[in-house]
Design a protein around this motif. Sequence first.
Motif, PDB file in Angstrom:
ATOM      1  N   LEU A   2       0.831  -1.210   0.000  1.00 38.11           N
ATOM      2  CA  LEU A   2       0.000   0.000   0.000  1.00 38.11           C
ATOM      3  C   LEU A   2       0.864   1.258   0.000  1.00 38.11           C
ATOM      4  O   LEU A   2       0.544   2.235  -0.683  1.00 38.11           O
ATOM      5  CB  LEU A   2      -0.943  -0.003   1.207  1.00 38.11           C
ATOM      6  CG  LEU A   2      -2.056  -1.052   1.168  1.00 38.11           C
ATOM      7  CD1 LEU A   2      -2.724  -1.180   2.531  1.00 38.11           C
ATOM      8  CD2 LEU A   2      -3.074  -0.755   0.082  1.00 38.11           C
ATOM      9  N   ASN A   3       1.958   1.229   0.743  1.00 38.48           N
ATOM     10  CA  ASN A   3       2.864   2.387   0.743  1.00 38.48           C
ATOM     11  C   ASN A   3       3.400   2.664  -0.656  1.00 38.48           C
ATOM     12  O   ASN A   3       3.427   3.818  -1.095  1.00 38.48           O
ATOM     13  CB  ASN A   3       4.029   2.166   1.717  1.00 38.48           C
ATOM     14  CG  ASN A   3       3.664   2.457   3.152  1.00 38.48           C
ATOM     15  OD1 ASN A   3       2.663   3.101   3.439  1.00 38.48           O
ATOM     16  ND2 ASN A   3       4.488   1.979   4.067  1.00 38.48           N
ATOM     17  N   VAL A  28       2.183   1.549  -3.698  1.00 38.61           N
ATOM     18  CA  VAL A  28       1.148   1.800  -4.704  1.00 38.61           C
ATOM     19  C   VAL A  28       0.510   3.177  -4.523  1.00 38.61           C
ATOM     20  O   VAL A  28       0.262   3.880  -5.502  1.00 38.61           O
ATOM     21  CB  VAL A  28       0.082   0.684  -4.678  1.00 38.61           C
ATOM     22  CG1 VAL A  28      -1.131   1.038  -5.535  1.00 38.61           C
ATOM     23  CG2 VAL A  28       0.689  -0.643  -5.142  1.00 38.61           C
ATOM     24  N   TYR A  29       0.270   3.566  -3.278  1.00 34.77           N
ATOM     25  CA  TYR A  29      -0.458   4.825  -3.026  1.00 34.77           C
ATOM     26  C   TYR A  29       0.421   5.949  -2.461  1.00 34.77           C
ATOM     27  O   TYR A  29      -0.113   6.964  -2.003  1.00 34.77           O
ATOM     28  CB  TYR A  29      -1.636   4.557  -2.080  1.00 34.77           C
ATOM     29  CG  TYR A  29      -2.694   3.691  -2.717  1.00 34.77           C
ATOM     30  CD1 TYR A  29      -3.489   4.176  -3.751  1.00 34.77           C
ATOM     31  CD2 TYR A  29      -2.880   2.377  -2.309  1.00 34.77           C
ATOM     32  CE1 TYR A  29      -4.449   3.385  -4.344  1.00 34.77           C
ATOM     33  CE2 TYR A  29      -3.841   1.571  -2.901  1.00 34.77           C
ATOM     34  CZ  TYR A  29      -4.623   2.085  -3.912  1.00 34.77           C
ATOM     35  OH  TYR A  29      -5.578   1.299  -4.503  1.00 34.77           O
ATOM     36  N   ASP A  30       1.736   5.769  -2.474  1.00 34.68           N
ATOM     37  CA  ASP A  30       2.655   6.799  -1.957  1.00 34.68           C
ATOM     38  C   ASP A  30       2.302   7.205  -0.527  1.00 34.68           C
ATOM     39  O   ASP A  30       2.203   8.394  -0.198  1.00 34.68           O
ATOM     40  CB  ASP A  30       2.671   8.040  -2.863  1.00 34.68           C
ATOM     41  CG  ASP A  30       3.209   7.726  -4.243  1.00 34.68           C
ATOM     42  OD1 ASP A  30       4.216   6.998  -4.334  1.00 34.68           O
ATOM     43  OD2 ASP A  30       2.611   8.189  -5.232  1.00 34.68           O
ATOM     44  N   LEU A  31       2.133   6.202   0.313  1.00 29.04           N
ATOM     45  CA  LEU A  31       1.796   6.448   1.709  1.00 29.04           C
ATOM     46  C   LEU A  31       3.000   6.177   2.600  1.00 29.04           C
ATOM     47  O   LEU A  31       4.019   5.663   2.141  1.00 29.04           O
ATOM     48  CB  LEU A  31       0.616   5.555   2.129  1.00 29.04           C
ATOM     49  CG  LEU A  31      -0.703   5.827   1.415  1.00 29.04           C
ATOM     50  CD1 LEU A  31      -1.720   4.747   1.735  1.00 29.04           C
ATOM     51  CD2 LEU A  31      -1.235   7.200   1.791  1.00 29.04           C
ATOM     52  N   ARG A  42     -10.126   2.992   5.745  1.00 27.65           N
ATOM     53  CA  ARG A  42     -10.216   2.157   4.551  1.00 27.65           C
ATOM     54  C   ARG A  42     -10.024   0.688   4.878  1.00 27.65           C
ATOM     55  O   ARG A  42      -9.515   0.344   5.939  1.00 27.65           O
ATOM     56  CB  ARG A  42      -9.192   2.626   3.524  1.00 27.65           C
ATOM     57  CG  ARG A  42      -9.450   4.068   3.117  1.00 27.65           C
ATOM     58  CD  ARG A  42      -8.544   4.577   2.074  1.00 27.65           C
ATOM     59  NE  ARG A  42      -8.903   5.971   1.799  1.00 27.65           N
ATOM     60  CZ  ARG A  42      -8.177   6.780   1.099  1.00 27.65           C
ATOM     61  NH1 ARG A  42      -7.055   6.381   0.563  1.00 27.65           N
ATOM     62  NH2 ARG A  42      -8.576   8.025   0.902  1.00 27.65           N
ATOM     63  N   ARG A  89     -14.166   4.572  -2.672  1.00 32.66           N
ATOM     64  CA  ARG A  89     -12.805   5.010  -2.360  1.00 32.66           C
ATOM     65  C   ARG A  89     -12.176   4.184  -1.234  1.00 32.66           C
ATOM     66  O   ARG A  89     -10.978   3.908  -1.249  1.00 32.66           O
ATOM     67  CB  ARG A  89     -12.833   6.484  -1.947  1.00 32.66           C
ATOM     68  CG  ARG A  89     -11.488   7.041  -1.521  1.00 32.66           C
ATOM     69  CD  ARG A  89     -11.603   8.352  -0.786  1.00 32.66           C
ATOM     70  NE  ARG A  89     -12.253   8.128   0.509  1.00 32.66           N
ATOM     71  CZ  ARG A  89     -12.849   9.059   1.233  1.00 32.66           C
ATOM     72  NH1 ARG A  89     -12.896  10.296   0.799  1.00 32.66           N
ATOM     73  NH2 ARG A  89     -13.417   8.774   2.387  1.00 32.66           N
ATOM     74  N   VAL A 118     -10.545  -1.246  -0.787  1.00 34.04           N
ATOM     75  CA  VAL A 118      -9.511  -1.562  -1.766  1.00 34.04           C
ATOM     76  C   VAL A 118      -9.405  -3.077  -1.864  1.00 34.04           C
ATOM     77  O   VAL A 118      -9.024  -3.746  -0.910  1.00 34.04           O
ATOM     78  CB  VAL A 118      -8.148  -0.957  -1.347  1.00 34.04           C
ATOM     79  CG1 VAL A 118      -7.066  -1.325  -2.342  1.00 34.04           C
ATOM     80  CG2 VAL A 118      -8.260   0.555  -1.174  1.00 34.04           C
ATOM     81  N   THR A 141      -8.344  -3.864  -7.326  1.00 33.87           N
ATOM     82  CA  THR A 141      -8.059  -2.428  -7.307  1.00 33.87           C
ATOM     83  C   THR A 141      -6.550  -2.199  -7.365  1.00 33.87           C
ATOM     84  O   THR A 141      -6.068  -1.346  -8.124  1.00 33.87           O
ATOM     85  CB  THR A 141      -8.620  -1.786  -6.014  1.00 33.87           C
ATOM     86  OG1 THR A 141      -9.958  -2.225  -5.803  1.00 33.87           O
ATOM     87  CG2 THR A 141      -8.549  -0.274  -6.081  1.00 33.87           C
ATOM     88  N   ILE A 142      -5.819  -2.975  -6.576  1.00 35.20           N
ATOM     89  CA  ILE A 142      -4.356  -2.858  -6.543  1.00 35.20           C
ATOM     90  C   ILE A 142      -3.771  -3.212  -7.911  1.00 35.20           C
ATOM     91  O   ILE A 142      -2.869  -2.525  -8.406  1.00 35.20           O
ATOM     92  CB  ILE A 142      -3.772  -3.767  -5.435  1.00 35.20           C
ATOM     93  CG1 ILE A 142      -4.165  -3.267  -4.053  1.00 35.20           C
ATOM     94  CG2 ILE A 142      -2.255  -3.903  -5.576  1.00 35.20           C
ATOM     95  CD1 ILE A 142      -3.514  -1.973  -3.633  1.00 35.20           C
ATOM     96  N   GLN A 151      -4.208  -0.401 -10.271  1.00 37.57           N
ATOM     97  CA  GLN A 151      -3.257   0.663  -9.945  1.00 37.57           C
ATOM     98  C   GLN A 151      -1.853   0.308 -10.433  1.00 37.57           C
ATOM     99  O   GLN A 151      -1.139   1.162 -10.952  1.00 37.57           O
ATOM    100  CB  GLN A 151      -3.232   0.919  -8.431  1.00 37.57           C
ATOM    101  CG  GLN A 151      -4.425   1.672  -7.910  1.00 37.57           C
ATOM    102  CD  GLN A 151      -4.551   3.038  -8.549  1.00 37.57           C
ATOM    103  OE1 GLN A 151      -5.537   3.324  -9.208  1.00 37.57           O
ATOM    104  NE2 GLN A 151      -3.580   3.894  -8.370  1.00 37.57           N
TER     105      GLN A 151
END
Length: 172
Positions: A45-46, A48-51, A109, A137, A140, A144-145, A148
């Motif tokens: 998640l970090n 893929v979503y720049d977290l 989420r 939103r 996930v 979805t991943i 992305q």
Amino acid sequence: MINEELEVKDLSDRLAYWVLQLRLNNGIFLFDGNKLAEPLALKLLNLVYDLELVDLNDEKANSPGIDLADKKAEVAFQVSTRTDTNKVISTLRQANDYDFVKDYPKGIRFFVLSDGGKFEFKRIKPATILTTFDENRDIVYIETIIRQIRKIYENDEAKFLKIKQLLRKEIK
């Protein structure tokens, strides 16, 4: 097949294998597989979503309601293999009880590690419990991943290579 299809399919197959392992382990009551999935979920998640998610269980054992959080991005995740609506409803109720919306106003989420099952909210709509919740939103799925990852392949080769390296290292 063009290279993009081969590359994305390889990662998709690895994610599918991971989800299958979790489902089979849960089926034979090895529930610690869900906890073991959180570190990879966090890293994925970090990327893929720049977290900058952290595992809340590292800060407080068995953190209630949410597993991963990024205070700067103001989002939190519950990682689960379950797709029953009670999972979402109970987590959102906990989010209210613990006032998580104050710390994570951009979303509580769910990262769903399941193969095909989707949440269906017939009796209770999640937004009636947590008004900031958006089903589109905030849930996930593995699919979805993968979508992305396909976009990342097209737009950010360096990031795609990091995701590829992570999945190849973690999922054999």
